[in-house]
Write a protein that holds these residues in place. Structure first.
Motif, PDB file in Angstrom:
ATOM      1  N   ALA A   5       0.831  -1.200   0.000  1.00 17.09           N
ATOM      2  CA  ALA A   5       0.000   0.000   0.000  1.00 17.09           C
ATOM      3  C   ALA A   5       0.865   1.250   0.000  1.00 17.09           C
ATOM      4  O   ALA A   5       1.741   1.409   0.849  1.00 17.09           O
ATOM      5  N   GLY A   6       0.628   2.113  -0.962  1.00 18.96           N
ATOM      6  CA  GLY A   6       1.293   3.413  -1.013  1.00 18.96           C
ATOM      7  C   GLY A   6       0.326   4.474  -0.542  1.00 18.96           C
ATOM      8  O   GLY A   6      -0.830   4.486  -0.962  1.00 18.96           O
ATOM      9  N   LEU A   7       0.789   5.365   0.329  1.00 19.62           N
ATOM     10  CA  LEU A   7      -0.107   6.380   0.887  1.00 19.62           C
ATOM     11  C   LEU A   7      -0.051   7.673   0.093  1.00 19.62           C
ATOM     12  O   LEU A   7       0.988   8.060  -0.435  1.00 19.62           O
ATOM     13  N   GLY A   8      -1.200   8.340   0.037  1.00 18.93           N
ATOM     14  CA  GLY A   8      -1.304   9.616  -0.654  1.00 18.93           C
ATOM     15  C   GLY A   8      -2.708  10.166  -0.501  1.00 18.93           C
ATOM     16  O   GLY A   8      -3.515   9.662   0.283  1.00 18.93           O
ATOM     17  N   ASN A   9      -2.990  11.216  -1.250  1.00 20.33           N
ATOM     18  CA  ASN A   9      -4.314  11.827  -1.271  1.00 20.33           C
ATOM     19  C   ASN A   9      -4.887  11.723  -2.670  1.00 20.33           C
ATOM     20  O   ASN A   9      -4.169  11.950  -3.649  1.00 20.33           O
ATOM     21  N   PRO A  10      -6.185  11.403  -2.777  1.00 22.09           N
ATOM     22  CA  PRO A  10      -6.804  11.337  -4.111  1.00 22.09           C
ATOM     23  C   PRO A  10      -7.010  12.742  -4.679  1.00 22.09           C
ATOM     24  O   PRO A  10      -6.784  13.727  -3.989  1.00 22.09           O
ATOM     25  N   THR A  11      -7.423  12.825  -5.885  1.00 18.35           N
ATOM     26  CA  THR A  11      -7.743  14.021  -6.673  1.00 18.35           C
ATOM     27  C   THR A  11      -6.491  14.649  -7.285  1.00 18.35           C
ATOM     28  O   THR A  11      -5.395  14.554  -6.744  1.00 18.35           O
ATOM     29  N   LEU A  12      -6.709  15.297  -8.408  1.00 17.03           N
ATOM     30  CA  LEU A  12      -5.616  15.853  -9.211  1.00 17.03           C
ATOM     31  C   LEU A  12      -4.790  16.897  -8.475  1.00 17.03           C
ATOM     32  O   LEU A  12      -3.596  17.020  -8.710  1.00 17.03           O
ATOM     33  N   GLN A  13      -5.406  17.651  -7.565  1.00 14.15           N
ATOM     34  CA  GLN A  13      -4.658  18.737  -6.913  1.00 14.15           C
ATOM     35  C   GLN A  13      -3.476  18.228  -6.084  1.00 14.15           C
ATOM     36  O   GLN A  13      -2.546  18.972  -5.818  1.00 14.15           O
ATOM     37  N   TYR A  14      -3.505  16.953  -5.691  1.00 18.80           N
ATOM     38  CA  TYR A  14      -2.419  16.410  -4.862  1.00 18.80           C
ATOM     39  C   TYR A  14      -1.384  15.627  -5.669  1.00 18.80           C
ATOM     40  O   TYR A  14      -0.372  15.194  -5.120  1.00 18.80           O
ATOM     41  N   GLU A  15      -1.642  15.426  -6.968  1.00 19.04           N
ATOM     42  CA  GLU A  15      -0.708  14.673  -7.808  1.00 19.04           C
ATOM     43  C   GLU A  15       0.671  15.330  -7.801  1.00 19.04           C
ATOM     44  O   GLU A  15       0.787  16.543  -7.947  1.00 19.04           O
TER      45      GLU A  15
END
Length: 194
Positions: A5-15
């Motif tokens: 599992a890789g952690l991050g935030n969804p949606t384009l603004q966080y890419e």
């Protein structure tokens, strides 16, 4: 089955932000092993494949960072894996230089809200993890603003190299060689002389 599992935030603004390096490593691993991470389950994008002869599930929780544990708990329960030996979590670390890795078999959250959520939801801090350095926060910067910021061009090159090393470490860990991975990647990287 091994859940990575890789952690991050969804949606384009966080890419492409520092806080999303877990997603970036999953994307690197997915390309390397030709795994599509495009199926939704347990509030995550997942993809199944084979790494080092083992069945793996790549996961990118879509709960936002601070609730990562909810998605991961669901995946661990659904696939009946032992989090102490069959779960690997990949995430950003502001105490390491850009692209540097630190592999651990267990440990505290160290102030990382995604890991705090996972420890809370699993009821244990014993699970392997790969921390990927995003560079130290400059003085007077707000931590949230820093981790949600983007890399410079120079940092991006170091991060890409780090993602490649992380993908190699993933393969070693899945193959049962976490100690070898720690020996290989838990070293201070000397800055390149220009």
């Amino acid at each position: 089955m091994f859940i990575i599992a890789g952690l991050g935030n969804p949606t384009l603004q966080y890419e492409g932000t520092r806080h999303n390096v877990g997603f970036d490593v999953i994307d690197t691993v997915a390309r390397k092993y030709n795994i599509s991470v495009d199926y939704r389950k347990n509030r995550a994008y997942i993809g199944k494949g084979i790494i080092a002869g083992q069945k793996v599930l790549l996961a990118k929780p879509q709960t936002y960072m601070n609730l990562s544990g909810e998605s991961i708990r669901g995946l661990v329960d659904y696939y009946k894996v032992d989090e102490e030996s069959q779960l690997l979590v990949i995430y950003d670390d502001v105490s390491l230089g850009a692209g540097q890795l630190r592999i651990r078999k267990k440990g505290s959250a160290g102030g990382h809200n995604g890991i705090k959520s996972i420890i809370s939801c699993l009821g244990t801090d014993i699970f392997p993890r790969i921390k990927v350095g995003v560079g130290e926060k400059p003085k007077r910067y707000d931590l949230a603003d820093y981790v949600l910021g983007h890399f410079s061009r120079e940092e991006r090159e170091m991060m890409e190299e780090g993602y490649g090393h992380a993908a190699e470490a993933v393969e070693m860990i899945v193959a049962g060689e976490i100690d070898a991975a720690m020996n290989e990647y838990n070293r201070k990287v000397k800055p390149k002389e220009g």
